[in-house]
Design a protein around this motif. Structure first.
Motif: not given
Length: 162
Positions: A157-161, A110-114, A146-153
Protein backbone atom coordinates in the motif's frame (compact mmCIF):
# COMPACT_ATOMS: atom_id res chain seq x y z
CA UNK A 1 -4.78 -3.37 -2.01
CA UNK A 2 -2.37 -5.54 -3.90
CA UNK A 3 0.15 -3.81 -6.09
CA UNK A 4 3.58 -4.06 -7.53
CA UNK A 5 6.34 -3.36 -5.09
CA UNK A 6 8.54 -0.43 -6.07
CA UNK A 7 12.19 -1.09 -6.85
CA UNK A 8 13.93 0.16 -3.73
CA UNK A 9 17.53 -0.31 -2.65
CA UNK A 10 18.40 -1.82 0.69
CA UNK A 11 17.10 -5.32 0.06
CA UNK A 12 18.64 -8.39 1.56
CA UNK A 13 21.58 -10.20 0.05
CA UNK A 14 25.05 -9.18 -1.00
CA UNK A 15 24.90 -5.92 -2.89
CA UNK A 16 28.50 -6.12 -4.02
CA UNK A 17 29.34 -2.84 -2.30
CA UNK A 18 32.89 -4.05 -1.68
CA UNK A 19 33.63 -3.81 -5.40
CA UNK A 20 32.15 -0.35 -5.89
CA UNK A 21 34.26 2.75 -6.43
CA UNK A 22 34.73 5.03 -3.42
CA UNK A 23 32.23 7.82 -2.83
CA UNK A 24 32.99 11.21 -4.43
CA UNK A 25 35.06 13.63 -2.34
CA UNK A 26 32.03 15.77 -1.44
CA UNK A 27 30.20 12.80 0.09
CA UNK A 28 31.75 11.03 3.06
CA UNK A 29 30.61 7.55 3.92
CA UNK A 30 30.12 7.08 7.66
CA UNK A 31 30.87 3.90 9.54
CA UNK A 32 28.49 2.25 11.97
CA UNK A 33 29.75 4.32 14.93
CA UNK A 34 28.40 7.82 14.32
CA UNK A 35 29.02 10.64 16.78
CA UNK A 36 27.21 13.96 16.68
CA UNK A 37 30.46 15.92 16.25
CA UNK A 38 31.36 14.02 13.07
CA UNK A 39 28.09 14.75 11.24
CA UNK A 40 28.27 16.96 8.17
CA UNK A 41 25.40 17.64 5.77
CA UNK A 42 25.91 15.49 2.70
CA UNK A 43 27.46 12.56 4.62
CA UNK A 44 26.29 9.22 3.29
CA UNK A 45 25.42 6.15 5.38
CA UNK A 46 24.53 3.12 3.29
CA UNK A 47 21.78 4.51 1.06
CA UNK A 48 20.78 7.40 3.34
CA UNK A 49 22.19 10.92 3.04
CA UNK A 50 22.33 13.51 5.84
CA UNK A 51 20.16 16.21 4.27
CA UNK A 52 19.50 18.52 7.23
CA UNK A 53 21.43 19.18 10.44
CA UNK A 54 20.68 21.63 13.25
CA UNK A 55 22.68 22.05 16.44
CA UNK A 56 20.25 23.52 18.95
CA UNK A 57 18.17 21.48 19.39
CA UNK A 58 20.11 18.63 17.85
CA UNK A 59 18.18 17.33 14.85
CA UNK A 60 19.45 15.30 11.92
CA UNK A 61 17.32 14.30 8.95
CA UNK A 62 18.59 11.49 6.73
CA UNK A 63 16.92 10.87 3.37
CA UNK A 64 16.94 7.86 1.08
CA UNK A 65 14.60 5.03 0.21
CA UNK A 66 15.13 1.88 2.28
CA UNK A 67 13.02 -1.02 3.48
CA UNK A 68 12.74 -1.66 7.22
CA UNK A 69 11.06 -4.67 8.74
CA UNK A 70 9.76 -5.24 12.24
CA UNK A 71 6.57 -5.13 14.25
CA UNK A 72 4.10 -2.45 15.26
CA UNK A 73 3.62 -1.90 18.98
CA UNK A 74 0.69 0.02 20.44
CA UNK A 75 1.63 2.16 23.44
CA UNK A 76 -0.41 4.60 25.51
CA UNK A 77 1.10 7.41 23.45
CA UNK A 78 0.21 5.79 20.10
CA UNK A 79 1.88 3.42 17.70
CA UNK A 80 5.59 2.69 17.68
CA UNK A 81 7.66 0.60 15.28
CA UNK A 82 10.10 -1.97 16.66
CA UNK A 83 12.74 -2.21 13.92
CA UNK A 84 14.11 -5.72 13.46
CA UNK A 85 17.76 -6.30 14.31
CA UNK A 86 18.24 -7.52 10.74
CA UNK A 87 17.28 -4.18 9.13
CA UNK A 88 18.21 -1.59 11.76
CA UNK A 89 21.80 -1.58 10.44
CA UNK A 90 20.45 0.16 7.30
CA UNK A 91 19.80 3.26 9.42
CA UNK A 92 22.43 5.79 10.47
CA UNK A 93 22.63 5.01 14.18
CA UNK A 94 24.42 7.14 16.74
CA UNK A 95 27.03 5.41 18.85
CA UNK A 96 24.81 5.47 21.97
CA UNK A 97 22.18 3.26 20.25
CA UNK A 98 22.32 -0.15 21.88
CA UNK A 99 19.78 -2.97 21.84
CA UNK A 100 16.21 -2.57 20.58
CA UNK A 101 15.37 0.26 18.23
CA UNK A 102 11.86 1.66 18.53
CA UNK A 103 10.87 4.64 16.39
CA UNK A 104 7.89 6.95 16.02
CA UNK A 105 6.09 7.81 12.77
CA UNK A 106 6.32 11.28 11.21
CA UNK A 107 3.21 10.72 9.05
CA UNK A 108 1.08 8.80 11.55
CA UNK A 109 -2.26 10.09 10.18
CA UNK A 110 -1.57 8.50 6.79
CA UNK A 111 -0.76 5.14 8.42
CA UNK A 112 -3.60 4.61 10.91
CA UNK A 113 -5.39 1.88 8.95
CA UNK A 114 -2.24 -0.13 8.24
CA UNK A 115 -0.95 0.21 11.80
CA UNK A 116 -4.24 -0.87 13.33
CA UNK A 117 -4.38 -3.95 11.05
CA UNK A 118 -0.76 -4.87 11.84
CA UNK A 119 -1.31 -4.46 15.58
CA UNK A 120 -4.50 -6.57 15.59
CA UNK A 121 -2.74 -9.40 13.79
CA UNK A 122 0.59 -8.93 15.60
CA UNK A 123 2.10 -9.07 12.14
CA UNK A 124 5.60 -8.69 10.88
CA UNK A 125 5.49 -5.61 8.68
CA UNK A 126 7.77 -3.85 6.22
CA UNK A 127 7.89 -0.11 5.68
CA UNK A 128 9.45 1.66 2.74
CA UNK A 129 10.79 4.86 4.23
CA UNK A 130 12.18 8.05 2.73
CA UNK A 131 13.35 9.83 5.89
CA UNK A 132 14.86 8.99 9.26
CA UNK A 133 14.91 11.69 11.95
CA UNK A 134 17.15 11.80 15.01
CA UNK A 135 16.42 14.42 17.69
CA UNK A 136 18.12 15.05 21.00
CA UNK A 137 16.55 17.60 23.33
CA UNK A 138 17.61 17.90 26.97
CA UNK A 139 19.22 14.44 26.86
CA UNK A 140 15.95 12.91 25.58
CA UNK A 141 16.45 11.09 22.28
CA UNK A 142 13.65 10.69 19.76
CA UNK A 143 13.81 8.78 16.50
CA UNK A 144 11.15 8.76 13.80
CA UNK A 145 10.59 7.68 10.20
CA UNK A 146 8.56 8.97 7.26
CA UNK A 147 6.83 6.06 5.54
CA UNK A 148 6.12 5.97 1.79
CA UNK A 149 4.81 2.41 1.54
CA UNK A 150 3.60 -0.49 3.67
CA UNK A 151 4.04 -4.19 2.92
CA UNK A 152 1.79 -6.36 5.10
CA UNK A 153 0.81 -9.97 4.38
CA UNK A 154 2.10 -9.67 0.81
CA UNK A 155 0.01 -6.57 0.08
CA UNK A 156 1.67 -3.29 -0.83
CA UNK A 157 0.00 0.00 0.00
CA UNK A 158 1.42 3.34 -1.03
CA UNK A 159 1.36 6.08 1.60
CA UNK A 160 1.31 9.80 0.89
CA UNK A 161 3.75 11.34 3.37
CA UNK A 162 3.02 14.84 4.60
Amino acid sequence: MKGNLPAIGGGSGDSGEKDQAPAPDDTKTMDSSITWNTLIEGNQFNSMKLSKLTQNPKHATFTGDIVLSGSVVKKDTGYKFHVSDFTKSKLPLMEEQKGMLIVDFENIDDLQGSLQKANEEEAFIKFIISEYHYRSVDEQIERSITVNGVILDGDYKEVNPQ
